[in-house]
Structures are given as C-alpha cells and as structure tokens.
Design a protein around this motif. Structure first.
Motif, PDB file in Angstrom:
ATOM      1  N   LYS A  40       2.475   1.634  -3.403  1.00 32.16           N
ATOM      2  CA  LYS A  40       1.452   2.060  -4.353  1.00 32.16           C
ATOM      3  C   LYS A  40       1.214   3.560  -4.221  1.00 32.16           C
ATOM      4  O   LYS A  40       1.131   4.296  -5.208  1.00 32.16           O
ATOM      5  CB  LYS A  40       0.165   1.276  -4.112  1.00 32.16           C
ATOM      6  CG  LYS A  40      -0.944   1.561  -5.100  1.00 32.16           C
ATOM      7  CD  LYS A  40      -2.128   0.638  -4.823  1.00 32.16           C
ATOM      8  CE  LYS A  40      -3.317   0.974  -5.667  1.00 32.16           C
ATOM      9  NZ  LYS A  40      -3.991   2.207  -5.267  1.00 32.16           N
ATOM     10  N   GLU A  41       1.126   4.016  -2.983  1.00 25.62           N
ATOM     11  CA  GLU A  41       0.894   5.440  -2.698  1.00 25.62           C
ATOM     12  C   GLU A  41       2.076   6.292  -3.189  1.00 25.62           C
ATOM     13  O   GLU A  41       1.896   7.313  -3.844  1.00 25.62           O
ATOM     14  CB  GLU A  41       0.739   5.581  -1.179  1.00 25.62           C
ATOM     15  CG  GLU A  41       0.260   6.912  -0.697  1.00 25.62           C
ATOM     16  CD  GLU A  41       0.108   6.879   0.813  1.00 25.62           C
ATOM     17  OE1 GLU A  41       0.965   7.450   1.509  1.00 25.62           O
ATOM     18  OE2 GLU A  41      -0.857   6.252   1.309  1.00 25.62           O
ATOM     19  N   LYS A  42       3.285   5.851  -2.892  1.00 29.65           N
ATOM     20  CA  LYS A  42       4.487   6.618  -3.247  1.00 29.65           C
ATOM     21  C   LYS A  42       4.737   6.658  -4.754  1.00 29.65           C
ATOM     22  O   LYS A  42       5.219   7.656  -5.272  1.00 29.65           O
ATOM     23  CB  LYS A  42       5.723   6.040  -2.545  1.00 29.65           C
ATOM     24  CG  LYS A  42       5.765   6.330  -1.072  1.00 29.65           C
ATOM     25  CD  LYS A  42       5.998   7.801  -0.838  1.00 29.65           C
ATOM     26  CE  LYS A  42       6.218   8.116   0.609  1.00 29.65           C
ATOM     27  NZ  LYS A  42       6.237   9.563   0.840  1.00 29.65           N
ATOM     28  N   THR A  73      -0.868   1.788 -10.452  1.00 28.02           N
ATOM     29  CA  THR A  73      -2.069   0.993 -10.212  1.00 28.02           C
ATOM     30  C   THR A  73      -1.647  -0.272  -9.467  1.00 28.02           C
ATOM     31  O   THR A  73      -0.491  -0.706  -9.576  1.00 28.02           O
ATOM     32  CB  THR A  73      -2.759   0.582 -11.533  1.00 28.02           C
ATOM     33  OG1 THR A  73      -1.864  -0.263 -12.268  1.00 28.02           O
ATOM     34  CG2 THR A  73      -3.137   1.792 -12.372  1.00 28.02           C
ATOM     35  N   GLN A 121       2.393   6.068  -7.137  1.00 29.21           N
ATOM     36  CA  GLN A 121       1.168   6.437  -7.872  1.00 29.21           C
ATOM     37  C   GLN A 121       0.821   5.416  -8.959  1.00 29.21           C
ATOM     38  O   GLN A 121       0.192   5.748  -9.950  1.00 29.21           O
ATOM     39  CB  GLN A 121       1.311   7.844  -8.492  1.00 29.21           C
ATOM     40  CG  GLN A 121       1.522   8.950  -7.482  1.00 29.21           C
ATOM     41  CD  GLN A 121       0.267   9.253  -6.692  1.00 29.21           C
ATOM     42  OE1 GLN A 121      -0.746   9.642  -7.248  1.00 29.21           O
ATOM     43  NE2 GLN A 121       0.311   9.040  -5.389  1.00 29.21           N
ATOM     44  N   VAL A 155       0.840  -1.209   0.000  1.00 26.39           N
ATOM     45  CA  VAL A 155       0.000   0.000   0.000  1.00 26.39           C
ATOM     46  C   VAL A 155       0.873   1.257   0.000  1.00 26.39           C
ATOM     47  O   VAL A 155       0.593   2.220  -0.717  1.00 26.39           O
ATOM     48  CB  VAL A 155      -0.960  -0.002   1.216  1.00 26.39           C
ATOM     49  CG1 VAL A 155      -1.766   1.283   1.291  1.00 26.39           C
ATOM     50  CG2 VAL A 155      -1.884  -1.213   1.158  1.00 26.39           C
ATOM     51  N   TYR A 156       1.945   1.237   0.782  1.00 22.70           N
ATOM     52  CA  TYR A 156       2.875   2.367   0.852  1.00 22.70           C
ATOM     53  C   TYR A 156       3.561   2.574  -0.501  1.00 22.70           C
ATOM     54  O   TYR A 156       3.649   3.697  -1.007  1.00 22.70           O
ATOM     55  CB  TYR A 156       3.909   2.103   1.950  1.00 22.70           C
ATOM     56  CG  TYR A 156       4.974   3.162   2.076  1.00 22.70           C
ATOM     57  CD1 TYR A 156       4.730   4.350   2.759  1.00 22.70           C
ATOM     58  CD2 TYR A 156       6.235   2.969   1.524  1.00 22.70           C
ATOM     59  CE1 TYR A 156       5.711   5.326   2.876  1.00 22.70           C
ATOM     60  CE2 TYR A 156       7.222   3.935   1.632  1.00 22.70           C
ATOM     61  CZ  TYR A 156       6.960   5.109   2.316  1.00 22.70           C
ATOM     62  OH  TYR A 156       7.930   6.065   2.430  1.00 22.70           O
TER      63      TYR A 156
END
Length: 94
Positions: A33-35, A39, A37, A30-31
């Motif tokens: 993915k967030e960092k 999919t 950007q 999740v981290y």
C-alpha cells in the motif's frame, strides 16, 4: 508479429504489485500500500484478482489482534510477468 499483452497485468496497480513482488521474497499488504500509494480498498481488489489468477499467493493471519496479510509471487506469476515483458519488447522492437 505482436504478442498479446496480458490484460490482467496491464493494469497499472497490478503491474506495480507484481513488480514489487518480483524483487522481494514476500511483502505485507501495508508495505504494498505504501509503495504503490493505492487506497486499501483498491489494492485489496487488485490483490484478489492476482490471487484468483494464481499469479500471487496471499496468506492472512493475525499478529496479536492485528490482521496481517502477506503476498508472494508464484511461479505462474513470475512466468506471466516474464511473458508480459517479452510482449512489451515485441512492441518496441527489442
């Protein structure tokens, strides 16, 4: 003389993942993915490629009923990244 760039690390997303993992002990999916950007699907594919190459290790588990995926860079991954940076420097004349 130019050194060959590692095609596995030359991908923007894989390079981003490796760069993040170099600076932390471990990172959850999740981290990352967030960092990055990215999919979830694309990130998952790129993580699998890095894992298959032995550059990172992936640990999958559950926290309650939620899946948790944690990634860590391996010593082989750290070495490959350092070699990639050295190869880049050979192109820019450092």
């Amino acid at each position: 003389m130019f050194k060959e760039l590692d095609p596995l690390l030359h991908s923007q997303l894989r390079l981003a993942v490796m760069s993040i993992l170099l600076s932390v002990e471990e990172a959850e999916f999740v981290y990352l993915k967030e960092k990055t950007q990215a999919t979830a699907g694309n990130l998952s594919v790129q993580i699998d490629k890095l894992n298959e190459a032995g550059y990172i290790e992936v640990e999958k588990s559950f926290v309650g009923k939620k899946p948790r995926t944690v990634c860590r860079i391996t010593s082989a991954g750290r070495k490959a990244f350092e070699e990639y940076v050295q190869a880049l420097k050979s192109y820019i004349g450092e």
